[in-house]
Design a protein around this motif. Structure first.
Motif, PDB file in Angstrom:
ATOM      1  N   ASN A 117      -1.178   6.361   3.913  1.00  0.00           N
ATOM      2  CA  ASN A 117      -2.033   6.853   3.528  1.00  0.00           C
ATOM      3  C   ASN A 117      -1.693   8.195   4.501  1.00  0.00           C
ATOM      4  OD1 ASN A 117      -4.192   5.192   2.808  1.00  0.00           O
ATOM      5  ND2 ASN A 117      -4.528   4.438   5.322  1.00  0.00           N
ATOM      6  N   SER A 173      -4.874   9.515  -0.045  1.00  0.00           N
ATOM      7  CA  SER A 173      -4.080   8.877  -0.312  1.00  0.00           C
ATOM      8  C   SER A 173      -2.941   9.507  -0.888  1.00  0.00           C
ATOM      9  CB  SER A 173      -4.599   8.112  -1.515  1.00  0.00           C
ATOM     10  OG  SER A 173      -3.550   7.001  -2.997  1.00  0.00           O
ATOM     11  N   CYS A 174      -1.910   8.549  -0.502  1.00  0.00           N
ATOM     12  CA  CYS A 174      -0.575   9.328  -0.644  1.00  0.00           C
ATOM     13  C   CYS A 174       0.339   9.039  -2.422  1.00  0.00           C
ATOM     14  CB  CYS A 174       0.853   8.415   0.616  1.00  0.00           C
ATOM     15  SG  CYS A 174       0.519   8.606   1.932  1.00  0.00           S
ATOM     16  N   ARG A 175       0.765   9.274  -2.509  1.00  0.00           N
ATOM     17  CA  ARG A 175       1.290  10.087  -4.424  1.00  0.00           C
ATOM     18  C   ARG A 175       2.787  10.450  -4.007  1.00  0.00           C
ATOM     19  NH1 ARG A 175       0.834  16.275  -5.748  1.00  0.00           N
ATOM     20  NH2 ARG A 175       0.947  16.949  -3.624  1.00  0.00           N
ATOM     21  N   SER A 178      -2.112   2.546  -4.630  1.00  0.00           N
ATOM     22  CA  SER A 178      -3.033   4.125  -4.523  1.00  0.00           C
ATOM     23  C   SER A 178      -4.087   3.657  -3.916  1.00  0.00           C
ATOM     24  CB  SER A 178      -2.050   5.343  -4.754  1.00  0.00           C
ATOM     25  OG  SER A 178      -2.266   5.380  -6.231  1.00  0.00           O
ATOM     26  N   PRO A 236       3.861   5.445  -7.119  1.00  0.00           N
ATOM     27  CA  PRO A 236       3.689   4.046  -6.889  1.00  0.00           C
ATOM     28  C   PRO A 236       2.922   3.829  -8.129  1.00  0.00           C
ATOM     29  CG  PRO A 236       1.611   5.435  -6.561  1.00  0.00           C
ATOM     30  CD  PRO A 236       1.992   6.181  -6.701  1.00  0.00           C
ATOM     31  N   ALA A 239      -3.506   2.125  -9.103  1.00  0.00           N
ATOM     32  CA  ALA A 239      -3.953   3.290  -8.199  1.00  0.00           C
ATOM     33  C   ALA A 239      -5.356   1.365  -8.211  1.00  0.00           C
ATOM     34  CB  ALA A 239      -4.419   3.995  -8.787  1.00  0.00           C
ATOM     35  N   LEU A 260      -8.475  10.199  -7.515  1.00  0.00           N
ATOM     36  CA  LEU A 260      -7.662   9.161  -6.146  1.00  0.00           C
ATOM     37  C   LEU A 260      -8.090  10.225  -5.371  1.00  0.00           C
ATOM     38  CD1 LEU A 260      -4.314   8.723  -5.969  1.00  0.00           C
ATOM     39  CD2 LEU A 260      -3.682  11.288  -4.743  1.00  0.00           C
ATOM     40  N   SER A 272       0.375  -1.234  -0.101  1.00  0.00           N
ATOM     41  CA  SER A 272       0.044   0.407  -0.034  1.00  0.00           C
ATOM     42  C   SER A 272       0.725   1.511   0.000  1.00  0.00           C
ATOM     43  CB  SER A 272      -0.683   0.125   1.272  1.00  0.00           C
ATOM     44  OG  SER A 272      -0.086  -0.242   2.412  1.00  0.00           O
ATOM     45  N   ALA A 273       0.608   2.329  -0.887  1.00  0.00           N
ATOM     46  CA  ALA A 273       1.113   3.652  -0.773  1.00  0.00           C
ATOM     47  C   ALA A 273       0.777   4.636   0.166  1.00  0.00           C
ATOM     48  CB  ALA A 273       0.087   4.281  -1.968  1.00  0.00           C
ATOM     49  N   ILE A 322       4.486   9.246  -0.782  1.00  0.00           N
ATOM     50  CA  ILE A 322       4.191   7.859  -0.503  1.00  0.00           C
ATOM     51  C   ILE A 322       5.388   7.116   0.656  1.00  0.00           C
ATOM     52  CG2 ILE A 322       3.554   6.701  -3.117  1.00  0.00           C
ATOM     53  CD1 ILE A 322       6.169   6.304  -2.934  1.00  0.00           C
ATOM     54  N   THR A 358      -5.495   2.772   1.655  1.00  0.00           N
ATOM     55  CA  THR A 358      -4.592   2.184   0.624  1.00  0.00           C
ATOM     56  C   THR A 358      -4.489   1.197   0.843  1.00  0.00           C
ATOM     57  OG1 THR A 358      -2.668   2.966   1.785  1.00  0.00           O
ATOM     58  CG2 THR A 358      -3.180   5.020  -0.097  1.00  0.00           C
TER      59      THR A 358
END
Length: 826
Positions: free
Chosen positions: A463, A524-526, A505, A536, A539, A520, A460-461, A492, A570
């Protein structure tokens, strides 16, 4: 359609040929026409080296030290590296790297004298030669290398850590850290019995380091964290409240679980200050960081959305894909769907909510959420790798730095042997101290476990913290860019940067009012991640960050008592991707290579409509990577207006794969080729983490080229996300950012609406480029290249055209699902 499945080319060995060596061109003069500046530059380099020598001569530890060589931005390419004349391997070897264009070199007083003499021999005047009627600079290799250097500086204590003693003691007071500093060395010490083989300088370097640690007093515990070729040399260094003499373990031990006596961490500020001062001053030390804390990806508290769900047993005559859930445990409510357990964590120390929700998505996701959210048919065998205890019980299981990952490595090895599972859902993230940067040690370890055990972690990317959640994604793209520009603390989470594995993500569900479908998710982290590739990678639906009055977060699963609950995170996007990869693995006979599994998912990923706009091109890649993968049935079956060819092979030294073919006749008009082409390549090159942002040591690349009238072939595809205002080919850093150079995963595509000529003859080339001083291993570098040629209008019989053409060429291609009966590598 049944008549157009993905085709694997069985005889790809027939297309291996010698790699043409075009050379790297002549040397570049970085000071052409500026001779006065060059002389000043050359003198400055010599002065910098002399200053480093002066520091070595008064160093009380050893006379060998390490320095940073910074290259000019225009000198990042391999052909400009100052290693054939200045920093020669037998005089002053390059032993690592930091950021892009930052090399670490090993120096002694004698080697500095040799280099200074050599640098002084670089010609002071610009030399020219006539070429094509023009006078062009023609420097010696020595002048070129000296000019490529921006500067040389000693590696000092300020380069080694970015936290204060007070910050360190506060962080280490958390029992989940294990209490150890993570100390990276420039070089790994050999076995103690081999120290007699060392030079006097190297003996002094190692002897003074470990000897100096023992002088720091009782309660010191030193243990090796990482081992193996190409791994960073990292030791855990801990101060404990005990009268025991110092313990130094040069090699790591794989002990885990409930161990013996727990010793308290000594949090005395003076002792920590003394230790950190020592580490900062010793030349062997490269970096000192604080240990990470392993946690479940944070999610919202689930809300009950229905009555108790009836868990039906699996059909014992049926066969199902398998996923291993790496978490805090999965509830017994799934009964026989759980095939095996690791069984480390006692029932009193478990929190099964997180792992149970994840397993429910894999087993009953489509029944609970529909096909628009969960694309794979229901049914999945779960292997429960219960490895993460509740936070307050963590130190009862793991007391050494990153001991969690020792247990994980053992568990992966055994569970794969027992069950055959290859896809591991890893919805766990790392909480790091703010001072920590770079490719994390946990990511390095996951890389190693994945490669050595032939498995894939789906990570998981991460949160954002609730205070950093972004506004909901708007319909207007410019408003979206404003939101992204103003957002903070949403990068991320580690170890999602792992380059041997996949990170995911989260996207909004498609059926909630008030949120943009497949946009998105607000939590969600990016990316961007590091300088290598996209992170990531994928998604998928992870639930909406904004709760709907009746539908909640729009993603349903089960809690440990089999109640239907909703949630978002995520963590819950990852299992949908894991299920697709597991389904691909299950649908294809025999052993499918990691490269092929990952490549199939990436090749058939699609950007969500909300993010597929040219105005978002520069940010979409950092939000959703390659996109949302199709379901496994759609991936493997294809349609008659397209053909997908898979080449699974190895790049070997001095050779390339070159597959020549004719464009499908139904897509040829007036001598021009029409249609769409997409090319994906996934490889497993050598990694060497000692080289920082240059840790990928071999670049495997692919190109689709068309024959021209002059007999040459012209590349016709662009890397996805290539800016419209350029091809990203000017400098090395641009190729890395825009064209996937040095990334193990690359995707290229192009549509030809007006056709391209002048011929129908094409070829697919797979080539390699190695870093300075690196050779291709004898076993080669595994890769899978996937090429799809299609009719964008879905009308022409492309599949049949290509099949007939391939047969006429003697190409052996069969349905990938059954290819393992015939070929050993898929």
């Amino acid at each position: 359609m049944a008549n157009s499945p993905v085709q694997i080319v069985l005889n790809s060995d027939a297309f291996i040929e010698a790699l043409e060596n075009n050379g790297g061109g002549g040397s570049k003069d970085f000071f052409a026409g500026n001779d006065t500046e060059f002389i000043e530059h050359r003198d400055n380099i010599q002065n910098q080296l002399s200053e480093i020598k002066s520091m070595q001569l008064v160093n009380s530890f050893a006379k060998v030290s390490y320095a940073k060589v910074t290259l000019k931005q225009t000198a990042l390419a391999k052909s400009h590296r100052p290693t054939s004349q200045v920093f020669k391997r037998d005089v002053a070897p390059i032993i690592g790297a930091g950021d892009l264009g930052e090399l670490f070199v090993e120096l002694t007083p004698e080697s500095i004298d040799k280099i200074n003499t050599k640098v002084g021999q670089a010609e002071p005047e610009t030399r020219y030669k006539e070429k094509n009627g023009k006078n062009e600079p023609n420097p010696s290799r020595l002048r070129s290398e000296v000019g490529a250097i921006e500067g040389i500086s000693p590696y000092t204590a300020s380069d080694k850590r970015n936290f204060s003693v007070k910050e360190a003691v506060k962080w280490l007071s958390n029992a989940q850290t294990g209490g150890s500093y993570m100390v990276e060395l420039f070089e790994a010490p050999p076995a103690r019995q081999d120290w007699d083989l060392l030079s006097k300088y190297k003996f002094d370097l190692f002897d003074s380091f470990f000897g100096g640690l023992t002088i720091l007093g009782t309660g010191l515990f030193v243990s090796r964290i990482t081992t193996g070729q190409g791994s960073s040399v990292v030791f855990g260094v801990k101060l404990e409240k005990t009268d025991s003499t110092p313990v130094i373990q040069l090699y790591s031990s794989s002990t885990a679980g409930k161990s013996g006596e727990k010793k308290s961490i000594d949090l005395n500020l003076e002792r920590h200050n003394e230790l950190l001062e020592y580490l900062g001053n010793h030349p062997l030390v490269k970096k000192v960081t604080l240990p990470p804390i392993i946690t479940q990806s944070s999610t919202v508290k689930s809300q009950v959305k229905g009555e108790n769900f009836t868990v039906l047993a699996p059909d014992h005559k049926g066969s199902y894909p398998k996923i291993c859930v790496v978490d805090g445990g999965v509830s017994d409510v799934y009964g026989d769907w759980i095939e095996d357990r690791w069984g480390l964590i006692s029932s009193m120390d478990k929190d099964e909510n997180h792992g149970t929700f994840i397993a429910g998505l894999a087993i009953f996701g489509q029944q609970l959420n529909g096909k628009a959210i969960c694309r794979e048919i229901d049914g999945c065998k779960i292997i429960d790798l219960d490895i993460l205890p509740r936070a307050d019980r963590y130190s009862s299981y793991y007391s050494k730095p990153l001991e969690f990952f020792n247990e994980l490595e053992t568990a992966v090895q055994e569970l794969k042997a027992r069950t055959g599972v290859r896809i591991f859902n890893f919805s766990l993230n790392i909480e790091e101290h703010a001072s920590t940067t770079g490719y994390s040690v946990p990511a390095q370890i996951l890389d190693k476990i994945a490669e050595e055990n032939d498995v894939v972690f789906v990570i998981s990317a991460g949160n954002t913290h609730p205070r950093d959640i972004r506004k909901e994604w708007p319909v207007d793209h410019f408003d979206a860019l404003k939101i992204l520009a103003s957002s903070r603390n949403d990068a991320i989470k580690k170890p999602a940067e792992s380059c041997r594995n996949i990170s995911v993500s989260a996207l909004n569900p498609p059926h909630l009012e008030g949120v943009v479908p497949y946009a998105l998710s607000s939590y969600s982290c990016r990316g961007p991640g590091l300088r290598v590739g996209l992170k990531p990678d994928f998604a998928h639906i992870g639930g909406s960050g904004t709760s709907h009055p009746t539908l909640g977060h729009g993603l349903l699963s089960l809690d440990p008592t089999s109640n239907i609950v909703d949630g978002c995170g995520t963590s819950y996007a990852a299992p949908n991707v894991a299920k697709t990869l597991a389904s691909l693995d299950h649908s294809i006979e025999g052993i499918v290579s990691r490269e092929t599994l990952i490549a199939l998912g990436i090749h058939h990923a699609v950007l969500p409509e909300s993010l597929n706009d040219k105005n978002l091109r520069n940010v979409s890649k950092h939000l959703v990577g390659f996109g949302m993968p199709d379901g496994s049935e759609d991936i493997l079956n294809g349609n008659s207006s397209a053909i997908t060819l898979v080449f699974a092979n190895r790049a070997i030294s001095g050779h390339k794969m070159s597959f020549k073919f004719s464009w499908p006749s139904s897509l040829v008009r007036d001598g021009k080729c029409f249609g769409h082409a997409k090319l994906t390549i996934v490889s497993t090159p050598r990694f060497d983490y000692r080289f920082g942002s240059e840790f990928v040591r071999i670049n495997i690349d692919a190109a689709l080229r068309q024959l021209q009238n002059n007999g040459n072939y012209k590349g016709r595809l662009n890397a996805i996300y290539t800016p419209e205002d350029g091809d990203g080919s000017l400098y090395e850093k641009d190729q890395i950012e825009h064209s996937f150079k040095w990334s193990p995963v690359k995707v290229y595509e192009k549509t030809f609406p007006r056709g391209v000529g002048p011929s129908t003859e094409w070829k697919l080339d797979v080539e390699y480029l190695s870093r300075d001083g690196v050779t291709i291993p004898a076993a080669g570098v595994p890769f899978t290249a996937i090429l799809t040629i299609s009719d964008p209008n879905s009308e022409k019989p492309v599949f049949n055209d290509m099949r007939q053409m391939l047969q006429s060429l003697g190409v052996q291609a069969v349905d990938i699902k059954t290819a393992a009966r015939i070929v050993p590598r898929v």
